[in-house]
Design an enzyme around this catalytic site. Structure first.
Site, PDB file in Angstrom:
ATOM      1  N   ASP A  30       0.875  -1.185   0.000  1.00 19.25           N
ATOM      2  CA  ASP A  30       0.000   0.000   0.000  1.00 19.25           C
ATOM      3  C   ASP A  30       0.906   1.227   0.000  1.00 19.25           C
ATOM      4  OD1 ASP A  30      -3.200   0.369   1.123  1.00 19.25           O
ATOM      5  OD2 ASP A  30      -1.885   2.133   1.124  1.00 19.25           O
ATOM      6  N   GLU A 152     -15.388  -8.199  -6.650  1.00 19.96           N
ATOM      7  CA  GLU A 152     -15.666  -8.795  -5.330  1.00 19.96           C
ATOM      8  C   GLU A 152     -17.113  -8.515  -4.952  1.00 19.96           C
ATOM      9  OE1 GLU A 152     -16.274  -6.638  -2.682  1.00 19.96           O
ATOM     10  OE2 GLU A 152     -15.762  -4.778  -3.727  1.00 19.96           O
ATOM     11  N   LEU A 154     -18.037  -8.699  -1.564  1.00 26.17           N
ATOM     12  CA  LEU A 154     -17.853  -8.815  -0.117  1.00 26.17           C
ATOM     13  C   LEU A 154     -18.699  -7.789   0.604  1.00 26.17           C
ATOM     14  CD1 LEU A 154     -13.955  -8.967  -0.185  1.00 26.17           C
ATOM     15  CD2 LEU A 154     -15.567 -10.883  -0.289  1.00 26.17           C
ATOM     16  N   ARG A 155     -19.419  -8.257   1.606  1.00 24.07           N
ATOM     17  CA  ARG A 155     -20.160  -7.308   2.435  1.00 24.07           C
ATOM     18  C   ARG A 155     -19.331  -7.005   3.673  1.00 24.07           C
ATOM     19  NH1 ARG A 155     -24.759 -11.122   3.725  1.00 24.07           N
ATOM     20  NH2 ARG A 155     -22.981 -12.493   3.398  1.00 24.07           N
ATOM     21  N   PHE A 267     -32.732  -7.847   1.368  1.00 22.17           N
ATOM     22  CA  PHE A 267     -32.640  -6.431   1.000  1.00 22.17           C
ATOM     23  C   PHE A 267     -33.995  -5.758   0.819  1.00 22.17           C
ATOM     24  CE2 PHE A 267     -28.299  -4.831   0.486  1.00 22.17           C
ATOM     25  CZ  PHE A 267     -27.657  -5.931   1.023  1.00 22.17           C
ATOM     26  N   LEU A 268     -34.912  -6.096   1.708  1.00 17.76           N
ATOM     27  CA  LEU A 268     -36.213  -5.420   1.709  1.00 17.76           C
ATOM     28  C   LEU A 268     -36.450  -4.715   3.049  1.00 17.76           C
ATOM     29  CD1 LEU A 268     -38.514  -8.052  -0.077  1.00 17.76           C
ATOM     30  CD2 LEU A 268     -37.850  -5.814  -0.957  1.00 17.76           C
ATOM     31  N   GLY A 275     -26.234   3.106   2.942  1.00 13.85           N
ATOM     32  CA  GLY A 275     -25.028   3.925   3.040  1.00 13.85           C
ATOM     33  C   GLY A 275     -23.820   3.060   2.756  1.00 13.85           C
ATOM     34  N   CYS A 278     -19.994   1.519  -0.849  1.00 10.52           N
ATOM     35  CA  CYS A 278     -20.227   0.817  -2.120  1.00 10.52           C
ATOM     36  C   CYS A 278     -21.545   1.218  -2.777  1.00 10.52           C
ATOM     37  CB  CYS A 278     -20.181  -0.688  -1.895  1.00 10.52           C
ATOM     38  SG  CYS A 278     -18.516  -1.211  -1.491  1.00 10.52           S
TER      39      CYS A 278
END
Ligand code: UDX
Length: 467
Positions: A30, A152, A154-155, A267-268, A275, A278
């Protein structure tokens, strides 16, 4: 395989650590030297469940290391995964300067053939630009580069498990060699051939789909996926508003919607809206991409507009209930953009607090993980040690993030500590009937307030993706 991961943010760290966990040799790098120092000292720059364990174990087992030396890291990898940030520009488009920069560095520093993989979320056709940059800036070394896209899914909060037990792996390639290399990289996961040290019951038992697409499609899949989730949440929020105005109950409605397999139950959940780093930026970038391509993206624009409106309409509710906000002491429970993360980027809670502060309310807040990051952007808020200190002498409590432990608080004690037992539940976390029975003035989103309603509400999950 030997893998280099460029970028040690959420995506890069999880990717690097998980590749090491499934048996590859990984060097992560990085350009933020402080981050690398923290990692080499055994710390983590972010909070993400399980990440500390697998980083520690894989560093100890010598499969994972962190280096500030970008050139060395690039030369180490047979495959180089680009995991740098693509933040939004003022016009909503993705800022691709970090990708461009990294592509040029890979071109110049490589000494052997490389598979260069975009993992960062990028607009469709970025792969073509990366290819061009690699060939132009790498022309002196004569090194051969191939490019692939590997988005990806990824959550935050479940990123490690999502990586090790995905529903699908998407690889966008233009040649058989890259496909084979990526099949090899992911073989331990696709064939479930590694011993998962962080496994739990939520991990799917079935093997993931391995989808091979063009690079353009892979890039588009990521934006299409996140934008669809955003549209779905805004749809649920719009229906919740209708429920509120027309005397129906969103929990009942979404339960029935979710039982239709064509819709699905995830997702309901209505509330303060989506927010994080992503969904808001990806829908914006997808809008700009579509506009540039001359496509009618009004569907996406409406979803975005509904989301922006969530905070304002919630503030209106607070105004109606509290009459004057100035000098009212308001407790905010939860700051992170969702539970199980310390991430406050584009968090609805932060936006909400800013608006309440403008109107002169006195805000105090508590979050299990996100207070450190929040205090840097909201210095005038008073941060409390726990939910009990938080609620002492307050005029109202707002639930802005549905941390599961908030459900198990001693709500009678909270009621007694508050000046006025008024709860505005912005995430529909609590049971309305139980809160009313405890003597709270309880308001949530889109739920029926009819007296004596005793229906059991469906459980809301920790990951906020289920009804
Ligand atoms: C998202 C995608 O889910 C993931 O696949 C992608 O790789 C990265 O972006 P993440 O940003 O971690 O993941 O959050 P997510 O779980 O999708 O939630 C986004 C926001 O939507 C949160 O603020 C959450 O509270 C909100 N949300 C989610 C709702 O308001 N209602 C819901 O029903 C679900």
């Amino acid at each position: 395989m030997r893998i280099c991961v460029i970028g040690c943010g959420y995506v890069g760290l999880v990717t690097g650590a998980c590749f090491a966990e499934i048996g590859h040799e990984v060097v992560c790098t990085d350009n933020d030297g402080q981050k690398i120092t923290t990692l080499n000292d055994g710390g983590l720059p972010i909070y993400e469940p399980h990440l500390d364990e697998i980083v520690r174990q894989n560093v100890a087992e010598k499969r994972l290391s962190f280096s500030v030396n970008l050139a060395e890291a690039i030369r180490f990898g047979d495959a180089v995964f680009i995991c740098v940030g693509t933040p939004p520009l003022p016009n909503g488009e993705a800022d691709l300067s970090a990708i461009d920069n990294v592509a040029r560095l890979i071109a110049v520093e490589s000494r052997s053939p490389k598979l260069v993989v975009e993992k960062s979320t990028v607009p469709t056709q970025t792969g073509q630009h990366v290819k061009r940059a690699l060939s132009i800036y790498g022309r002196k070394s004569g090194v051969e580069f191939t490019v692939a896209s590997n988005p990806e899914f990824l959550r935050e909060g479940t990123a490690v498990l999502d990586f090790l037990h995905p529903d699908r792996i998407v690889v966008g390639v233009d040649d058989r060699g890259s496909e084979e290399q990526l099949r090899e990289v992911y073989r331990p996961i696709t064939e479930q051939r590694f011993r998962c040290r962080v496994h739990n019951d939520s991990c799917p038992a079935q093997k993931p789909h391995f989808l091979v697409t063009s690079i353009n499609s892979a890039e588009l899949i990521k934006h299409a996926c996140n934008s669809f989730l955003a549209v779905k949440i805004s749809y649920a929020n719009m229906v919740a508003d209708m429920c509120e105005k027309l005397g129906a109950d969103i929990d009942e409605v979404t339960q029935a919607l979710g039982l239709d397999p064509r819709i699905g139950r995830h997702f309901l959940s209505p509330g303060l809206g989506f927010g994080g780093f992503c969904l808001p930026k990806d829908i914006q970038a997808f809008i700009r991409l579509g506009e540039r391509a001359g496509v009618d993206v009004s569907l996406l624009k409406s979803a975005e507009a509904i989301n922006k409106q969530r905070i304002e309409s919630f503030c209106n509710k607070a105004r109606q209930l509290l009459w004057v906000l100035k000098d009212k002491r308001i407790a905010v429970l939860g700051l992170a953009f969702k539970p199980n993360t310390d991430d406050i980027r584009f968090a609805p809670a932060i936006d909400l607090i800013n608006r309440l502060l403008v109107e002169g309310a006195q805000i105090q807040a508590y979050d299990p993980e996100a207070m450190g990051k929040a205090s840097a952007v909201l210095p005038s808020v008073r941060y409390c040690h726990d939910a009990y200190e938080l609620t002492d002498g307050t005029d109202a409590l707002i639930i802005a993030t549905e941390w599961p432990e908030f459900k198990n608080l001693d709500w009678s004690s909270i009621r007694d500590r508050m000046l006025r037992p008024l709860v505005l539940d912005g995430r529909n976390l609590l049971d309305a009937a139980a809160m009313k029975a405890l003597g709270f003035e309880y308001h949530s989103v889109g739920r029926e307030t009819r007296e004596g309603k005793t229906n059991e509400q469906p459980e809301r999950t920790v990951h906020s993706r289920e009804v």
